[in-house]
Enzyme design. Structure first.
Site, short mmCIF file in Angstrom:
data_model
loop_
_atom_site.label_atom_id
_atom_site.label_comp_id
_atom_site.label_asym_id
_atom_site.label_seq_id
_atom_site.Cartn_x
_atom_site.Cartn_y
_atom_site.Cartn_z
N ASP A 258 -103.99 -54.87 -19.52
CA ASP A 258 -103.14 -54.87 -20.71
C ASP A 258 -103.03 -56.28 -21.25
O ASP A 258 -103.24 -57.25 -20.54
CB ASP A 258 -101.72 -54.42 -20.32
CG ASP A 258 -101.69 -52.93 -20.05
OD1 ASP A 258 -102.67 -52.25 -20.37
OD2 ASP A 258 -100.67 -52.47 -19.52
N LYS B 256 -102.65 -53.42 -25.48
CA LYS B 256 -101.95 -52.39 -26.26
C LYS B 256 -100.47 -52.68 -26.24
O LYS B 256 -99.64 -51.86 -25.91
CB LYS B 256 -102.27 -50.99 -25.75
CG LYS B 256 -102.07 -50.80 -24.27
CD LYS B 256 -102.72 -49.50 -23.86
CE LYS B 256 -101.91 -48.73 -22.84
NZ LYS B 256 -100.79 -47.97 -23.32
N MET C 58 -89.22 -53.25 -24.46
CA MET C 58 -89.68 -53.08 -25.84
C MET C 58 -88.49 -52.97 -26.79
O MET C 58 -88.46 -52.11 -27.67
CB MET C 58 -90.59 -51.84 -25.95
CG MET C 58 -91.88 -52.03 -25.17
SD MET C 58 -92.86 -50.53 -25.01
CE MET C 58 -92.06 -49.74 -23.63
#
Ligand code: SAH
Length: 462
Positions: A249, A271, A384
């Site tokens: 990642d 991503k 996030m």
């Protein structure tokens, strides 16, 4: 890096040393580990230098170094102990085509001599570009502890066995053979029965490996932790050591990727958040393709692969393709962030439950049990959450959360650029607005009150 490390072939080539005192002797002790032809120039050599000449280990010229003495030499050491004389030696050396080292004079040298851990044929060279000789000694001690003296013996026997090992197909099969030898079979045989036992053990090991069917591919889904390589598990480290292919990642730190086996194919499947990314289906296909061809694939995810890591999607794809997998858990961002601010994620009398939330999911901002989260003492690690900060704040306060509920924002947890910002729920959107790195929001936790040992905490109280 100002100096590029290489191993120079010096067998049967000439090395000239100007000087015959202590300084020259220190270099001679290193140089004489090689099979170079060594010439020493000194009008008044130390007795130890003279003894080396008598023993036939060096050619000793009892005069000062002069023009013509570096002809044909690959290296020249200016070690007279006199700056002017050394400069003269260096000028001659260079003019005659050799690379020159002026002892203890980095600027005047074409090359420098590293600290060495000698487990011949395994040699580790340590350099600090002159910045920190003490550190070089510490590193050397660490490497020495890591490489027992038997390393050299095993490598020598292994080297002689390489032609036989070529009976195994090149690639994973041959690597597995050597890994078994150096990890287990070799050290054990040497300890039990000496060098002869090692040779026998190698024969038996090769027979075992030749009888094996080609190993099928396999995928390790590995947690890389939040960024600090020291927060990797030993299993993760081992998987990286053995990987044929690493698919990682964007959030996996460069320091960790550096640990992957040098020959491994490293693929960035970045991503992160809203940025450009490789679709999940493409990542699944990559893993399956490489493993189906027999590769040991490491799917490297930041933190813990089981926390907001699309783990199930990937497992299902592997199972559908009949490919074996193993999960190696890692330290999730929340754990590392809590450690940074000196708090437990749970605490008696404060919170008996801990939530891991995502600020957004595929549908957009994620809905949560706002009423539960608004209760006094509730704690949540929000992943996030940067862009969702205003939404989170609005929903929480609408359901009764106090405006002064503490929230700690930890950006780039465990990395050199880590930042800790303590704030209140009321200020959260402003605090997160300027962040550029990955950040985890610790809702309901304040940094342990201004204690001296904590990293600098920015306060953004309102
Ligand atoms: N599997 C990861 C989470 C992946 S989701 C884990 O267990 O940590 C990506 C989110 O994780 C980021 O948006 C951020 O909220 C958090 N994150 C990952 N690495 C981080 C780091 N080094 N510092 C702060 N937050 C991090």
């Amino acid at each position: 890096m100002n100096h590029f490390p290489i191993f120079l072939s010096v067998a049967d080539r000439a090395i000239a040393v100007a000087g015959g005192g202590e300084i020259a002797l220190a270099k001679l002790r290193l140089i004489l580990k090689t099979r170079a032809r060594v010439a020493v120039f000194s009008p008044a050599p130390e007795p130890e230098v003279a003894a080396l000449a008598e023993a036939g280990r060096i050619a000793l010229y009892r005069r000062a170094f002069g023009p013509g003495d570096a002809v044909g030499a690959v290296l020249v050491y200016a070690a007279t102990g006199d700056a002017e004389a050394d400069a003269w030696v260096a000028a001659i050396g260079r003019a005659e085509g050799a690379m020159v080292n002026v002892v203890d004079n980095l600027e005047a040298s074409d090359f420098i001599t590293p600290a060495i851990v000698d487990r011949d044929p395994v040699v580790v060279a340590i350099g600090t570009e002159g910045a920190a000789p003490v550190l070089a000694r510490q590193v050397k001690a660490g490497v020495e502890a890591l490489l027992p003296p038997t390393t050299g013996v095993l490598a020598r026997i292994g080297k002689a066995f390489r032609p036989q090992a070529e009976a195994l197909p090149q690639g994973a099969a041959r690597r597995a053979f050597w890994a078994d030898y150096y990890d287990e079979v070799g050290p054990r045989a040497l300890a039990d029965g000496g060098e002869k036992a090692v040779a026998e053990a190698l024969d038996a090991l090769l027979a075992r490996h030749l009888a094996r069917k080609a190993a099928p591919g396999h995928v390790d889904l590995v947690g890389a932790g939040p960024g600090d390589p020291e927060l990797l598990t030993l299993k993760a480290r081992r998987a990286l050591d053995r990987a044929d292919v690493v698919i990682h990642d964007r959030l996996v730190s460069p320091a960790i990727l550096d640990l992957a086996r040098r020959e491994a194919l490293v693929i960035d499947a970045g991503k992160e958040g809203f940025g450009p990314h490789m679709p999940q289906a493409a990542i699944n296909a990559l893993m399956v393709d490489h493993a189906a061809r027999g590769a040991h694939v490491v799917r490297l995810k930041s933190g813990d692969p089981g926390v907001f890591g699309r783990l199930d999607d990937e497992l299902e794809a592997l199972e559908a393709a009949g490919i074996g997998w193993t999960i190696v858990p890692g330290i999730t961002a929340a754990s590392a962030a809590a450690a940074t601010i000196g708090q437990g994620l749970t605490r008696r009398g404060r919170n008996r439950a801990l939530r891991f939330l995502t600020g957004h999911d595929v549908q957009g901002f994620a809905d949560q049990d706002w009423r539960g989260l608004a209760q006094p003492g509730a704690v949540a690690a929000i992943y996030m959450g940067k862009r969702a900060a205003r939404f989170l704040q609005g929903r929480l306060m609408m359901h009764g959360a106090a405006a002064d509920t503490p929230v700690t924002v930890v950006e780039n947890v465990s990395r050199p650029d880590q930042r800790v910002i303590g704030c209140r729920l009321a200020a959260l959107p402003e605090v997160t607005a300027g962040l550029t790195g990955p950040a985890v929001l610790l809702y309901g936790l304040a940094p342990r009150a201004a204690e001296a040992h904590l990293p600098q905490v920015q306060e953004a109280l309102s």
